[in-house]
Design a protein around this motif. Structure first.
Motif, short mmCIF file in Angstrom:
data_model
loop_
_atom_site.label_atom_id
_atom_site.label_comp_id
_atom_site.label_asym_id
_atom_site.label_seq_id
_atom_site.Cartn_x
_atom_site.Cartn_y
_atom_site.Cartn_z
N GLY A 57 0.74 -1.36 0.01
CA GLY A 57 -0.08 -0.02 0.06
C GLY A 57 0.82 1.36 0.05
N LEU A 58 0.18 2.50 -0.51
CA LEU A 58 1.21 3.72 -0.42
C LEU A 58 1.40 4.03 0.91
N ASP A 59 0.51 3.64 1.80
CA ASP A 59 0.79 3.95 3.26
C ASP A 59 2.26 3.54 3.50
N GLU A 60 2.44 2.23 3.38
CA GLU A 60 3.81 1.74 3.63
C GLU A 60 4.91 2.73 3.07
N VAL B 242 5.29 13.44 -3.81
CA VAL B 242 4.13 13.99 -4.32
C VAL B 242 3.03 12.75 -4.43
N ASP B 243 2.01 12.89 -3.82
CA ASP B 243 1.34 11.71 -3.59
C ASP B 243 0.17 11.92 -4.59
N GLU B 244 0.16 10.97 -5.41
CA GLU B 244 -0.81 10.75 -6.77
C GLU B 244 -1.74 9.69 -6.37
N ALA B 245 -2.17 9.29 -5.61
CA ALA B 245 -3.20 8.28 -5.11
C ALA B 245 -4.34 8.20 -6.21
N TYR B 246 -4.79 9.73 -6.54
CA TYR B 246 -5.92 9.50 -7.54
C TYR B 246 -5.62 10.24 -9.00
N ALA B 247 -4.31 9.66 -9.23
CA ALA B 247 -3.99 10.41 -10.51
C ALA B 247 -4.70 9.98 -11.83
N ARG C 281 2.22 6.40 -5.76
CA ARG C 281 0.98 5.91 -6.49
C ARG C 281 0.46 4.64 -5.53
N THR C 282 -0.91 4.80 -5.79
CA THR C 282 -1.63 3.48 -5.14
C THR C 282 -2.45 2.64 -6.20
N PHE C 283 -2.75 1.42 -5.94
CA PHE C 283 -3.84 0.56 -6.79
C PHE C 283 -4.80 0.36 -5.93
N ALA C 284 -5.01 1.05 -4.85
CA ALA C 284 -6.23 0.82 -4.05
C ALA C 284 -7.32 1.40 -4.47
N LYS C 285 -7.38 2.58 -5.30
CA LYS C 285 -8.19 3.55 -5.63
C LYS C 285 -9.02 3.02 -7.03
N ALA C 286 -8.29 3.78 -8.00
CA ALA C 286 -8.89 3.31 -9.39
C ALA C 286 -8.71 2.00 -9.71
N LEU D 243 -6.22 -5.59 -1.09
CA LEU D 243 -5.00 -6.54 -1.24
C LEU D 243 -3.74 -5.73 -0.58
N ARG D 244 -3.73 -4.40 -0.81
CA ARG D 244 -2.65 -3.63 -0.28
C ARG D 244 -1.45 -3.65 -1.31
N ALA D 245 -1.58 -2.58 -2.27
CA ALA D 245 -0.37 -2.36 -3.34
C ALA D 245 -0.39 -1.15 -3.62
C1 LIG Z 1 -5.99 6.40 -0.07
C2 LIG Z 1 -4.67 7.08 -0.04
C3 LIG Z 1 -3.50 6.67 0.34
C4 LIG Z 1 -3.27 5.22 0.67
O1 LIG Z 1 -3.22 4.11 -0.13
P1 LIG Z 1 -2.84 2.66 0.14
O2 LIG Z 1 -2.32 2.22 -1.01
O3 LIG Z 1 -4.26 2.09 0.31
O4 LIG Z 1 -2.21 2.70 1.45
C5 LIG Z 1 -2.38 7.43 0.20
N1 LIG Z 1 -2.78 8.58 -0.14
C6 LIG Z 1 -3.76 9.11 -0.56
C7 LIG Z 1 -3.73 10.49 -0.56
C8 LIG Z 1 -5.08 8.36 -0.18
O5 LIG Z 1 -6.13 8.96 -0.46
#
Ligand SMILES: *Cc1c(COP(=O)(O)O)cnc(C)c1O
Length: 353
Positions: A60-63, A178-183, A206-211, A217-219
């Motif tokens: 996950g991006l959290d890590e 630069v957090d692009e979780a929603y890119a 980047r995260t694969f959690a959202k889109a 699964l945490r990636a």
């Molecule tokens: C959801 C989110 C994350 C975390 O993503 P994970 O991959 O689920 O850990 C990180 N940054 C932002 C801005 C988010 O909204």
């Protein structure tokens, strides 16, 4: 009744069915072995259009945020550019600092504090446009980390590339995450056709959690120049992505139709929610992500509870800086957004229950 989870920006339509199929192929031997990341690194690097050495996969991006925080702020982090140790001595320079632009993702402050950093919070402008001047003003010799989130959670606002570059140049001794979780929803990224179009101290998250709908699964991934990323990589556990996540990620990346549909549905949902807010006289901030911040007034917390009783979970953000009276509503599949709008209209037009 299973509640509709519109409070964590998950993909409430679910991940690609190809992910479910791919996981079903895993065997007892696969589960018994430490994962081999060769193929997943190849696929993720190809997806971003960068060499594999520019990528670090995380649980996950959290890590990833935690690793970057420790690389920038923790023991073993490089000393100040002037060569003096600044960490925890208090005598020579004080604690290393992390800059956070409010309101934003709550993990930044937590990770920075856990890594031993001092958090410098930049207050928002009333329109939530990126407060570049204020950010530049708090950057100083102790700045070791700057968190930028684009599109920003919870406001949905972008930070322009020029602004990111200006921040990165003003803090050459810091990492700029630069957090692009929603890119994918915004359709833009610092990772362009010529690789990472940013100064060398920038790390993209980047995260694969959202889109991609893989939150369970945490990636996640960090993307940066190898010299920059190596500072982070040496703190990373060798197997933080489990075999299910690694397998799922490869399958998810192949299903571009699912991704395109997800992005299109979020757009359609946002249009519906904006129209509903206009009818209800609610202020909202047009968003580049899969959620919208809506100002519902001083009964925000009550409204969150009343919606929950109707099976609709939304996020109370009313205690965040600049967000008095605000809720954040995930805008995924259109049917889910319609259900949220119906409940919101019923409640705001009188029938509180
Ligand atoms: C959801 C989110 C994350 C975390 O993503 P994970 O991959 O689920 O850990 C990180 N940054 C932002 C801005 C988010 O909204």
């Amino acid at each position: 009744m299973t509640p509709l989870r519109l409070h964590l920006n998950e993909h409430t339509g679910g991940c690609s069915p190809r992910v479910v199929d791919a996981l079903a192929t895993l065997t007892a031997a696969d589960f018994a072995a430490y994962p081999d990341y060769g193929e997943v690194y190849r696929d993720v690097a190809a997806f971003f259009g960068v060499p594999e050495a520019w990528v670090l996969l995380a649980n996950g991006l959290d890590e990833g945020l935690d690793l970057v925080s420790r690389a920038a702020l923790g023991w073993g982090a490089p000393a100040a550019p002037n060569g003096r140790r600044t960490r925890r001595t208090g005598r020579r320079g004080g604690s290393p600092e992390a800059v956070i632009v409010e309101p934003t993702f709550e993990m930044y402050a937590r990770c920075a504090a856990a890594a031993g950093g001092r958090v410098r919070s930049v207050p928002p402008r009333s329109d939530f446009a990126f407060p570049l001047d204020r950010v530049l003003a708090v950057i100083g010799p102790r700045t070791r980390l700057v968190f930028l989130c684009t599109p920003n959670n919870p406001t949905g606002q972008l930070v322009a590339r020029d602004e990111i570059v200006a921040v990165a140049r003003a803090a050459p001794g810091a990492l700029v995450l630069v957090d692009e979780a929603y890119a994918e929803f915004a359709g833009r990224s610092l990772i362009g056709p010529r690789g990472l179009e940013a100064p060398p101290n920038v790390v993209v998250g980047r995260t694969f959690a959202k889109a991609f709908g893989l939150a369970g699964l945490r990636a996640g991934a960090l993307v940066a120049r190898p010299e920059t990323l190596d500072r982070v990589r040496r703190l990373a556990p060798p197997y933080s992505l489990n075999v299910c996540a690694a397998t799922a990620l490869r399958a998810a990346l192949q299903d571009r139709e699912h991704l395109a549909r997800t992005v299109e549905e979020a757009r359609a949902s946002k249009r519906l929610l904006y129209a509903a807010c206009d009818r209800l006289g609610l202020r909202y901030w047009p968003s580049e992500a899969n959620f919208v911040l809506v100002r519902v007034g001083d009964r925000a917390a009550e409204l969150v509870d009343a919606l929950a009783r109707r099976g609709i979970l939304v996020r109370d953000r009313s205690r965040e800086p600049g967000c008095a009276g605000c809720l954040r509503i995930t805008t995924g599949p259109v049917a889910h957004t319609r259900a949220a709008i119906a409940a919101l209209e019923a409640l705001l037009c009188g029938a509180w229950s």
